[in-house]
Design a protein around this motif. Structure first.
Motif, PDB file in Angstrom:
ATOM      1  N   ALA A  19     -70.257 -42.883 -32.219  1.00 45.00           N
ATOM      2  CA  ALA A  19     -71.099 -43.039 -31.028  1.00 45.00           C
ATOM      3  C   ALA A  19     -72.197 -41.992 -30.966  1.00 45.00           C
ATOM      4  O   ALA A  19     -73.272 -42.244 -30.407  1.00 45.00           O
ATOM      5  CB  ALA A  19     -70.235 -42.962 -29.777  1.00 45.00           C
ATOM      6  N   LYS A  20     -71.946 -40.828 -31.535  1.00 41.73           N
ATOM      7  CA  LYS A  20     -72.922 -39.743 -31.489  1.00 41.73           C
ATOM      8  C   LYS A  20     -73.816 -39.711 -32.725  1.00 41.73           C
ATOM      9  O   LYS A  20     -74.687 -38.835 -32.842  1.00 41.73           O
ATOM     10  CB  LYS A  20     -72.197 -38.403 -31.336  1.00 41.73           C
ATOM     11  N   SER A  21     -73.606 -40.640 -33.636  1.00 43.05           N
ATOM     12  CA  SER A  21     -74.417 -40.679 -34.849  1.00 43.05           C
ATOM     13  C   SER A  21     -75.718 -41.431 -34.599  1.00 43.05           C
ATOM     14  O   SER A  21     -75.865 -42.164 -33.620  1.00 43.05           O
ATOM     15  CB  SER A  21     -73.637 -41.364 -35.978  1.00 43.05           C
ATOM     16  N   SER A  22     -76.643 -41.270 -35.520  1.00 47.87           N
ATOM     17  CA  SER A  22     -77.920 -41.983 -35.413  1.00 47.87           C
ATOM     18  C   SER A  22     -77.752 -43.483 -35.674  1.00 47.87           C
ATOM     19  O   SER A  22     -78.658 -44.265 -35.411  1.00 47.87           O
ATOM     20  CB  SER A  22     -78.921 -41.389 -36.411  1.00 47.87           C
ATOM     21  N   SER A  23     -76.581 -43.862 -36.191  1.00 48.74           N
ATOM     22  CA  SER A  23     -76.316 -45.273 -36.487  1.00 48.74           C
ATOM     23  C   SER A  23     -75.454 -45.927 -35.418  1.00 48.74           C
ATOM     24  O   SER A  23     -74.876 -46.997 -35.650  1.00 48.74           O
ATOM     25  CB  SER A  23     -75.615 -45.396 -37.848  1.00 48.74           C
TER      26      SER A  23
END
Length: 624
Positions: free
Chosen positions: A446-450
């Motif tokens: 959820a905190k990734s750029s994806s």
């Protein structure tokens, strides 16, 4: 009329009487009744919550060679309790947080609280402290009882994992507070119930166990209990029991750890020269006291899979230990040299090992703390060292769930060519048997750029069997697709679980629609104290997005919670929420004042001035 007679001596402060409409679920240990008093809706889950109690009683009775001393054992759950639990003689009182349904028990069962309070029946009830100054004789042992049960029931790796949290809590407190464990000067008896009396004391007992050995440790506890049963004691009674069993003068240990403050800070260097291993250790006191610790520990040297262990004692501010390395045929220079590999010593340590050492340590060392430290250090160099990065990726599939979860948090996600890593995380989020790992993996994605690629995963995981997973998935969804998040939140509006209450509140706070004020107001009227703690945080966030009337209504509700008597943590959360609101509206006021100076339109200036007046009113009300 009912009569209850306690035929054995016990301390007056351990008397309790509870009155209520309880469901009573019966159990037994040998020929002694073991009963669980819960609210009726939790009767089906009582044995899931407390069911290991008879096994705990048997384990502690055998481990101490001293059978459970009281004629019965009851555990009772009450509402609005001021603390977590209380070890009343033969009848432990629990706060309502311990009542959980089957789904909630997937995430946490609070067995550490159950074992803690049960161990008190020996340490604190059978043998009790003669003064509040000696309360660590009660609380340190009860805290260590948690470790003993976890070690027996779930294995050492799990026990070390749980104890590491005790270490962290004590170290956090030690940043600002360093007091003698046994202290005769305090402003209020409540001052004694801190991370020193509980967590530090438990860690000291763990170290004492390693110093004298298992046989002597438990024989000393047996003697301490049998000599002092039904009596009040002070710290020297414990020392005398250990000295009688071991035949050793242990004043040095008790003076250093029980009658002094702080802990050692160690700087450890390793070298190899002329077929010899050198370990140099420098010690200082964390708070600058002039105290040189005497520290018996082990040092291990690894030659491939072969381990050579040495017993040493650090007695100086700086001391070098030298060992002849194994013959060249057995490996020559060791792959790893490790000071206190079992992490029994309570200290801050700086281990000056190489990256290669940490790579070897993670792959070969058997203990949780060694692997945890290796992953932490490899995380620091993963950008420069491909092998370190590979080990962190490997650790995503570690056999122990807590290390899998830690590796997830420690790993830097690749910005390109990361398909393999993301695939592993997605698989963990979907299939890992431990909810903690699934939750951590979803949070990482959820905190990734994806994150947007995993909308379907987050939406599906809101229906996970674990509330913790479902709640973190709902929070992830609000930042990607508000419509889907709102639809999912509606399903959980009436759920009582604190995690889900918080997740729904987060969604509604971010949505920013004043119509959701009714949700917060109604939920706060019915919520348990633990749910209120979470609700208040998100209600304050919600109110900072609202107009004057909505904000003022909410402030009055939060002010009532700030003066409630359900528990200091609820009042504290309410006061903290008001402070955050004041800060937020002060920032809005500054922005509006700055905008007035730039605005040429009189109409716009008047509108901004009205906003400032409203902000002043809100700030004043929140401050009052």
């Amino acid at each position: 009329t009912d009569y209850w007679r306690m035929g054995l001596p016990h301390a007056p402060y351990l008397f309790m009487m509870a009155v209520g409409d309880f469901a009573i679920v019966n159990d037994r240990w040998r020929d002694i009744p073991v009963n669980y008093y819960v609210e009726k809706e939790f009767a089906p889950y009582a044995k899931q919550i407390f069911g290991n109690t008879p096994q705990m009683i048997e384990f502690f009775s055998q481990k101490l060679n001293f059978d459970y001393p009281w004629p019965k054992y009851s555990q009772i759950v009450v509402r609005d309790y001021v603390s977590g639990a209380m070890e009343n003689t033969s009848s432990t009182l629990h706060g309502e947080f311990i009542q959980r349904n089957s789904r909630e028990l997937l995430d946490q069962n609070f067995e550490e609280v159950i074992s803690h309070e049960l161990f008190h029946q020996w340490f604190g009830d059978l043998v009790t402290t003669e003064s509040w100054s000696n309360i660590p004789l009660n609380e340190s042992f009860a805290t260590y009882g948690e470790y003993l049960w976890n070690e027996y029931k779930y294995g050492r790796e799990y026990a070390d994992y749980m104890q590491h949290d005790d270490y962290r809590k004590y170290m956090d407190e030690a940043k600002n507070k360093n007091v003698d464990l046994i202290r005769f000067h305090y402003d209020d008896r409540e001052d004694m119930f801190d991370r020193h009396s509980y967590e530090k004391g438990g860690l000291i007992l763990h170290y004492l166990r390693s110093v004298v050995g298992d046989d002597a440790f438990f024989k000393s506890l047996e003697l301490y209990l049998k000599t002092n049963q039904f009596k009040p004691v002070e710290i020297h009674h414990l020392r005398l029991a250990f000295e009688e069993i071991t035949g050793r003068d242990l004043n040095w240990f008790f003076n250093e750890w029980f009658l002094n403050s702080g802990h050692p800070v160690l700087n450890i260097n390793y070298s190899y020269e002329n077929d010899s291993i050198y370990v140099t250790v420098e010690q200082k006191h964390n708070a600058g006291a002039e105290l040189t610790y005497q520290l018996p520990v082990k040092i291990s040297a690894w030659y491939g899979k072969t381990v050579k262990t040495y017993d040493v004692t650090l007695k100086k501010m700086s001391q070098t230990f030298a060992f002849k390395a194994e013959p060249a045929g057995a490996g020559g220079k060791p792959d790893l040299v490790d000071f206190d590999p079992d992490y029994t010593l309570l200290c801050e340590r700086k281990d000056n090992k190489t990256t290669d050492n940490y790579l070897f340590e993670y792959k070969n060392a058997p203990n949780y703390n060694e692997k945890l430290e290796a992953l932490r250090k490899l995380g620091e160099v993963q950008k420069q060292n491909a092998a370190a990065k590979d080990v962190l990726i490997t650790a995503l599939n570690d056999n122990f769930f807590a290390l899998r979860a830690y590796a997830i948090t420690r790993l830097d996600l690749p910005k390109e060519n990361g398909d393999t890593v993301f695939a592993i995380l997605e698989n963990l989020a979907k299939t890992d048997k431990e909810s903690k790992v699934r939750k951590t993996a979803i949070d990482k994605l959820a905190k990734s750029s994806s994150a947007s690629k995993y909308t379907a995963l987050f939406e599906s995981a809101t229906n996970d069997s674990s509330y913790e997973v479902a709640s973190v998935s709902l929070k992830a969804l609000i930042d990607i697709d508000s419509k889907k998040a709102m639809a999912a939140a509606k399903q959980f509006e009436n759920d009582k679980n604190a995690s889900m209450v918080g997740a729904v509140a987060d969604v509604y706070a971010k949505e920013g629609d004043s119509g959701y004020q009714a949700y917060f107001e109604n939920k706060l009227k019915k919520a348990t104290p633990f749910s209120k703690y979470t609700l208040l945080y998100y209600y304050a966030s919600f109110l900072t997005r609202m107009d004057k009337n909505v904000a003022l209504t909410g402030i009055k509700t939060i002010e009532r919670e700030a003066t409630n008597n359900e528990g200091h943590f609820v009042a504290g959360a309410a006061k903290g929420s008001l402070k955050r609101m004041v800060k937020s509206f002060e920032e809005k006021k500054k922005t509006a004042q700055s905008d007035i100076a730039k605005e040429e339109s009189k109409t716009a200036q008047l509108e901004l001035q009205e906003k400032i007046s409203n902000y002043d009113l809100i700030i004043s009300e929140a401050n009052d």
